[in-house]
Design an enzyme around this catalytic site. Structure first.
Site, PDB file in Angstrom:
ATOM      1  N   LEU A 118       3.676  -5.545   0.335  1.00  0.00           N
ATOM      2  CA  LEU A 118       2.374  -5.391  -0.303  1.00  0.00           C
ATOM      3  C   LEU A 118       2.177  -3.892  -0.479  1.00  0.00           C
ATOM      4  O   LEU A 118       2.422  -3.129   0.460  1.00  0.00           O
ATOM      5  CB  LEU A 118       1.251  -5.969   0.569  1.00  0.00           C
ATOM      6  N   ASP A 119       1.748  -3.455  -1.660  1.00  0.00           N
ATOM      7  CA  ASP A 119       1.600  -2.021  -1.852  1.00  0.00           C
ATOM      8  C   ASP A 119       0.437  -1.472  -1.024  1.00  0.00           C
ATOM      9  O   ASP A 119      -0.347  -2.220  -0.449  1.00  0.00           O
ATOM     10  CB  ASP A 119       1.478  -1.665  -3.340  1.00  0.00           C
ATOM     11  N   LYS A 120       0.348  -0.161  -0.965  1.00  0.00           N
ATOM     12  CA  LYS A 120      -0.611   0.495  -0.075  1.00  0.00           C
ATOM     13  C   LYS A 120      -2.038   0.028  -0.307  1.00  0.00           C
ATOM     14  O   LYS A 120      -2.810  -0.154   0.647  1.00  0.00           O
ATOM     15  CB  LYS A 120      -0.521   2.019  -0.258  1.00  0.00           C
ATOM     16  N   SER A 122      -3.052  -2.844  -1.464  1.00  0.00           N
ATOM     17  CA  SER A 122      -3.231  -4.292  -1.377  1.00  0.00           C
ATOM     18  C   SER A 122      -3.424  -4.734   0.067  1.00  0.00           C
ATOM     19  O   SER A 122      -3.055  -4.043   1.009  1.00  0.00           O
ATOM     20  CB  SER A 122      -2.036  -5.010  -2.005  1.00  0.00           C
TER      21      SER A 122
END
Length: 250
Positions: A118-120, A122
């Site tokens: 999950l990106d930063k 999210s």
């Protein structure tokens, strides 16, 4: 003119796995950390110091020792955590940013890796494990494992816009589509969408929406397959139950 002989085939890889990957699979550390241990001469295979991280080893036969202690395979563990916004999904971050491993403090765990990312910016459900077969199966594109997200956007899309989003879009040579997109609720100038993906390209949802000029305000993964995030508190982690593993086909 004499015909040219066919090119020789490429030899296959030797059996086994690379030494740095072996240390990761055994639950000792990440591959990056393993490469450092190997380069520093702290790893022995069959009694000999090895400085080649690419050396192929047999996990069932070769005796691997680090700092004088044999490396024994750790028990398999499966953890779910509710990732807060602002953490990166990695163990070793060159920029020294806070990572999801801060959520694991207090749990007695061997080395575990995230299953996907999950990106930063999210939030939501993230799985972590030291079972590489389990992780590879869940991440295999051929599995088409659905992942469900609740996404707050900076507009209130009408049905025509939702249909446009459902049709997909080509971005940087990639076709970005979703299994389903539906409006959950709206209020004022924002709305919440439920978006289901059965593949996971880099920043998939953000790029899909940005291509239509739609701002993402929050992005939360609420389920992986039939496994829901449930009421797990943000920033906390726990072991999966046998029943939850069964929901993932294990």
């Amino acid at each position: 003119m004499a015909s040219r002989p066919p090119p020789a085939g490429r030899p296959g890889k030797p059996p086994g796995v690379s030494l740095n990957r072996a240390l990761s699979k055994l639950g000792l550390c990440s591959r990056t950390q393993a490469e450092l241990l190997i380069a520093e001469g702290r790893v022995r295979v069959g009694g000999k110091v090895v400085r080649d991280a690419a050396l192929r080893v047999d996990l069932n036969r070769d005796r691997i020792v680090v700092d004088g202690a044999p490396v024994i395979a750790e028990r398999k563990v499966y953890v779910m955590l509710n990732k807060p916004r602002g953490l990166v999904t990695t163990r070793d971050d060159p920029q020294q940013r806070d990572t999801v491993y801060a959520c694991l403090e207090g749990l007695d765990l061997p080395f575990v890796s995230p299953v996907g990312r999950l990106d930063k910016a999210s939030e939501g459900l993230l799985l972590m494990t030291n079972d590489t077969h389990f992780a590879n199966r869940l991440m295999d594109p051929a599995s088409h494992l659905p992942k469900t997200y609740h996404v707050q956007v900076g507009t209130v899309p009408d049905e025509a816009m939702l249909e446009t989003l459902r049709a997909g879009v080509s971005v940087d040579g990639e076709t970005l589509t979703a299994t389903s997109i539906m409006l959950l609720r709206s209020g004022g100038r924002t709305a919440w969408l439920e978006i289901v993906l059965d593949e996971g390209r880099n920043r998939h949802i953000r790029r899909l929406l940005a291509a239509h000029g739609i701002e993402v305000k929050r992005l939360i993964r609420i389920a992986i397959g039939r496994l829901p995030l449930g009421d797990l508190a943000k920033g906390t982690a726990r072991h999966l139950t046998p029943e939850e593993l069964a929901l993932l086909g294990s």
